[in-house]
Design a protein around this motif. Structure first.
Motif, short mmCIF file in Angstrom:
data_model
loop_
_atom_site.label_atom_id
_atom_site.label_comp_id
_atom_site.label_asym_id
_atom_site.label_seq_id
_atom_site.Cartn_x
_atom_site.Cartn_y
_atom_site.Cartn_z
N TYR A 154 14.29 25.77 15.68
CA TYR A 154 13.54 26.77 16.46
C TYR A 154 14.41 27.99 16.75
O TYR A 154 15.63 27.89 16.88
N VAL B 290 1.02 36.66 12.53
CA VAL B 290 1.03 35.32 11.94
C VAL B 290 -0.19 35.00 11.09
O VAL B 290 -0.18 34.01 10.34
N VAL C 109 -5.23 29.45 11.55
CA VAL C 109 -4.50 29.56 12.81
C VAL C 109 -5.46 29.27 13.95
O VAL C 109 -6.58 29.79 13.97
N LYS D 70 -3.38 20.49 13.36
CA LYS D 70 -2.54 19.91 12.32
C LYS D 70 -3.36 19.10 11.33
O LYS D 70 -3.12 19.17 10.10
N ILE E 67 -2.05 26.13 11.75
CA ILE E 67 -0.95 26.20 12.70
C ILE E 67 -1.53 26.52 14.08
O ILE E 67 -2.60 27.11 14.20
N ALA F 147 3.35 26.09 16.61
CA ALA F 147 4.14 26.92 15.70
C ALA F 147 4.82 28.05 16.45
O ALA F 147 5.99 28.36 16.20
N GLY G 256 9.47 29.86 18.33
CA GLY G 256 8.71 29.23 17.25
C GLY G 256 9.60 28.55 16.23
O GLY G 256 10.84 28.63 16.28
N ARG G 257 8.93 27.85 15.31
CA ARG G 257 9.63 27.16 14.24
C ARG G 257 10.23 28.16 13.27
O ARG G 257 9.61 29.15 12.90
N LYS H 92 10.72 27.81 10.09
CA LYS H 92 9.98 27.90 8.83
C LYS H 92 8.73 28.76 8.98
O LYS H 92 8.31 29.41 8.03
N GLN H 93 8.16 28.81 10.20
CA GLN H 93 7.01 29.67 10.43
C GLN H 93 7.45 31.13 10.55
O GLN H 93 6.77 32.03 10.07
N LYS I 83 7.89 32.55 7.08
CA LYS I 83 6.65 32.82 6.36
C LYS I 83 6.05 34.19 6.71
O LYS I 83 5.20 34.70 5.99
#
Length: 395
Positions: free
Chosen positions: A57, A77, A133, A157, A162, A184, A205-206, A208-209, A212
């Motif tokens: 995170y 996002v 989302v 999920k 997300i 996320a 947030g994550r 990996k998100q 992206k």
């Protein structure tokens, strides 16, 4: 009193060491001093959220209110995907309005203010529609309702979406488990339950998100989350000039929470809410929603029939107490009592005593308008016989 007592959901009365922190010596935001300050704030935010796998995170800090953080999420996002907004109050409506500006494929499930979502309907909607989302407000300040993160996160999920959460008025008072609830991104603000000055917000947030986000076309310059993440990752800085004194204050506020202990801080805020609610129930006041649905940040109280909420607010202000009035469909019907920021047990006792006195005064005044109170006077027909009777018994 020499200060206002802010019984509001924010801004709040701040700790004295924040007044010292905000007055620290000037530093340049492009120097190592600020890099270290921002890094310290980020690590403290990860601790506040009690994240177990911290390496997954990151947290970006934005100079702007909680709405800025929410717009940063909603404008960054979604991309060309579809977003579903869940709304049961003023701030859910604001999420929807903001999303419509940035995202052509905005969906909405809306229920009346202060009512819980029908989770079966939400699940059915997600199964019928391709949603990328899901966005929801955790604590709807307009009613005081706490919305369910774990259930909605699990539904999102399961359908490959997300989950994005507005935690502006809950973070710092309620547990927001990013990992368990499949969140996320989550936004929040410096000036509510965290207990600092207004003017800063953040998105956690994550990683990996965050990565992206580069795939999406930028919809804004100032609030582009991808840019904030790049500056944080590469330089431990912000892309635009930050409000440096507010960063010093936010770091001190987070230090205060961690020094007390996150769980203990949550328990302290909850105990204040319970004390206030117990005291207001003793005054025969009723609440807008069930206590089991309330956040620990504030209580929304139904105004007694003979009292005008504006008069109540004005009379309390004369006693140095500030409360909120209801908004929208609740305007004129409720008032709100917050219990965050620097607040002592004496402050709460003073509030309850003052509230009782003000309500009695307002209700008495209202009764006098209906049936004026005048001293009883004997009618002329009774005066002479009464005086005669007294005269006849005189020696």
């Amino acid at each position: 009193m020499d200060k206002y007592l802010l019984f509001t959901p924010g801004p709040v009365n701040v700790a004295e060491n924040l007044r010292v922190a905000i007055s620290k010596e000037d530093i340049c935001h492009r120097e190592a001093d600020f890099d270290a300050l921002l890094a310290s704030i980020e690590q403290k935010l990860l601790s506040l959220f009690q994240i177990r796998r911290r390496g997954r995170y990151r947290a970006v800090v934005i100079t702007g209110s909680g709405t800025a953080a929410n717009e940063a999420m909603l404008s960054s996002v979604v991309g060309k995907g579809r977003i579903l907004i869940l709304s049961n109050g003023e701030f859910g409506e604001r999420l929807h309005k903001t999303s419509l500006i940035h995202n052509d494929r905005t969906h909405l499930i809306e229920v009346p203010w202060g009512e819980p979502f029908n989770l079966l309907e939400v699940e059915a909607y997600l199964m019928r529609h391709k949603i990328d989302v899901v966005a929801m407000v955790h604590h709807e300040t307009c009613s005081g309702m706490l919305n369910p993160l774990a259930q909605v996160g699990a539904m999102a999920k399961a359908q490959g979406a997300i989950f994005v959460v507005d935690g502006v008025s809950s973070v710092g008072a309620e547990m927001v488990d990013l990992e368990a609830c499949n969140i996320a991104f989550c936004s929040s603000s410096s000036s509510k339950a965290i207990g600092s000055y207004p003017g800063l917000s953040f998105v956690i947030g994550r990683k990996k998100q965050f990565r992206k986000l580069k795939a999406h076309k930028a919809n804004t310059t100032y609030l582009n989350l991808a840019t904030f993440y790049d500056f944080l990752k590469a330089r431990s800085q912000t892309p635009n000039t930050p409000a440096v004194p507010l960063f010093f204050a936010l770091e001190q506020a987070l230090t205060n929470i961690l020094r007390e202990g996150v769980s203990k801080r949550f328990a302290t805020i909850r105990a204040r809410a319970e004390q206030l609610r117990w005291g207001m129930r003793k005054l025969n006041l009723e609440f807008l929603i069930d206590e089991q649905d309330m956040c620990s940040v504030l209580t929304t109280v139904i105004v007694p029939p003979s009292v005008k909420v504006g008069d109540l607010r004005d009379r309390l202000r004369e006693k140095s107490i500030i409360i909120y009035e209801g908004k929208g469909c609740f305007q004129g019907k409720v008032f709100q009592v917050g219990n965050i920021g620097e607040m002592s047990k004496f402050d709460i006792k003073f509030f309850l005593q003052t509230l009782r006195e003000v309500l009695v005064t307002l209700q008495t005044e209202a009764a006098d308008l209906v049936v004026p109170i005048r001293p009883a006077e004997p009618s002329p027909a009774l005066i002479t016989p009464l005086c005669g009777a007294l005269a006849s018994t005189a020696p």
